[in-house]
Design a protein around this motif. Structure first.
Motif, PDB file in Angstrom:
ATOM      1  N   GLY A  52       0.848  -1.186   0.000  1.00 40.73           N
ATOM      2  CA  GLY A  52       0.000   0.000   0.000  1.00 40.73           C
ATOM      3  C   GLY A  52       0.886   1.239   0.000  1.00 40.73           C
ATOM      4  N   ALA A  53       0.292   2.365  -0.059  1.00 47.95           N
ATOM      5  CA  ALA A  53       1.051   3.615  -0.066  1.00 47.95           C
ATOM      6  C   ALA A  53       1.952   3.705   1.157  1.00 47.95           C
ATOM      7  N   GLY A  54       3.244   3.803   0.925  1.00 45.23           N
ATOM      8  CA  GLY A  54       4.205   3.974   2.009  1.00 45.23           C
ATOM      9  C   GLY A  54       4.617   2.694   2.710  1.00 45.23           C
ATOM     10  N   ALA A  55       3.984   1.568   2.407  1.00 49.12           N
ATOM     11  CA  ALA A  55       4.331   0.300   3.060  1.00 49.12           C
ATOM     12  C   ALA A  55       5.424  -0.400   2.259  1.00 49.12           C
ATOM     13  N   PRO A  56       6.252  -1.211   2.934  1.00 48.26           N
ATOM     14  CA  PRO A  56       7.277  -1.946   2.179  1.00 48.26           C
ATOM     15  C   PRO A  56       6.628  -2.993   1.268  1.00 48.26           C
ATOM     16  N   CYS A  57       7.226  -3.209   0.136  1.00 53.09           N
ATOM     17  CA  CYS A  57       6.673  -4.158  -0.844  1.00 53.09           C
ATOM     18  C   CYS A  57       7.084  -5.583  -0.515  1.00 53.09           C
ATOM     19  N   CYS A  58       6.173  -6.500  -0.736  1.00 51.61           N
ATOM     20  CA  CYS A  58       6.462  -7.913  -0.472  1.00 51.61           C
ATOM     21  C   CYS A  58       6.721  -8.684  -1.756  1.00 51.61           C
ATOM     22  N   GLY A  59       7.009  -8.022  -2.836  1.00 52.34           N
ATOM     23  CA  GLY A  59       7.277  -8.698  -4.102  1.00 52.34           C
ATOM     24  C   GLY A  59       6.339  -8.206  -5.175  1.00 52.34           C
ATOM     25  N   GLY A  60       6.331  -8.887  -6.262  1.00 58.45           N
ATOM     26  CA  GLY A  60       5.474  -8.524  -7.377  1.00 58.45           C
ATOM     27  C   GLY A  60       6.301  -8.229  -8.615  1.00 58.45           C
ATOM     28  N   TYR A  61       5.617  -7.942  -9.708  1.00 61.01           N
ATOM     29  CA  TYR A  61       6.264  -7.762 -11.001  1.00 61.01           C
ATOM     30  C   TYR A  61       5.719  -6.527 -11.701  1.00 61.01           C
ATOM     31  N   GLU A  62       6.506  -6.015 -12.623  1.00 64.04           N
ATOM     32  CA  GLU A  62       6.113  -4.889 -13.466  1.00 64.04           C
ATOM     33  C   GLU A  62       5.581  -5.429 -14.789  1.00 64.04           C
ATOM     34  N   ALA A  63       4.579  -4.767 -15.345  1.00 62.06           N
ATOM     35  CA  ALA A  63       4.124  -5.091 -16.704  1.00 62.06           C
ATOM     36  C   ALA A  63       5.113  -4.490 -17.691  1.00 62.06           C
ATOM     37  N   GLY A  64       5.203  -5.081 -18.860  1.00 59.91           N
ATOM     38  CA  GLY A  64       6.104  -4.582 -19.901  1.00 59.91           C
ATOM     39  C   GLY A  64       5.670  -5.107 -21.250  1.00 59.91           C
ATOM     40  N   PRO A  65       6.374  -4.701 -22.297  1.00 62.78           N
ATOM     41  CA  PRO A  65       6.009  -5.159 -23.646  1.00 62.78           C
ATOM     42  C   PRO A  65       6.114  -6.683 -23.786  1.00 62.78           C
ATOM     43  N   GLY A  66       5.189  -7.278 -24.517  1.00 62.42           N
ATOM     44  CA  GLY A  66       5.184  -8.724 -24.717  1.00 62.42           C
ATOM     45  C   GLY A  66       4.680  -9.452 -23.480  1.00 62.42           C
ATOM     46  N   TRP A  67       5.026 -10.734 -23.380  1.00 70.30           N
ATOM     47  CA  TRP A  67       4.584 -11.524 -22.232  1.00 70.30           C
ATOM     48  C   TRP A  67       5.252 -10.995 -20.978  1.00 70.30           C
TER      49      TRP A  67
END
Length: 102
Positions: A52-67
């Motif tokens: 959430g806003a200001g909370a530390p991230c627990c992982g995840g991915y960015e979208a980008g071109p292609g798969w």
């Protein structure tokens, strides 16, 4: 999104059956061909990070071109997906009834 895609495949299966063809089956070879690029709208922005806003991230991915791990191949266009499956089915269908020599 999975239920929507399942609904699309169900409608395509009904169309195939009405044409006397077998149902879709394993679609990965069709979906991951270079020629399938026009079937999907590529989503290139966003992420699936859980912080959430200001909370530390627990992982995840960015979208980008292609798969990418966030959106996969993108959002399917039903009419284009249907056309691609019907075209592939027509190529795989036998030309006519087989006959045997006497």
């Amino acid at each position: 999104s999975a239920p929507v895609v399942a609904g699309m495949i169900s409608l395509i299966n009904a169309d195939l059956i009405a044409r006397g063809h077998s149902t879709v089956g394993f679609m990965n070879p069709l979906l991951y061909k270079k020629s399938s690029e026009g079937i999907f709208t590529d989503i290139t922005e966003g992420d699936n990070k859980c912080a959430g806003a200001g909370a530390p991230c627990c992982g995840g991915y960015e979208a980008g071109p292609g798969w990418d791990a966030v959106t996969g191949l993108g959002t399917p266009d039903f009419q284009r997906l249907r056309a691609a499956v019907l075209a592939a089915s027509a190529k795989a269908a036998p030309a006519g009834p087989e006959t045997t020599a006497p």
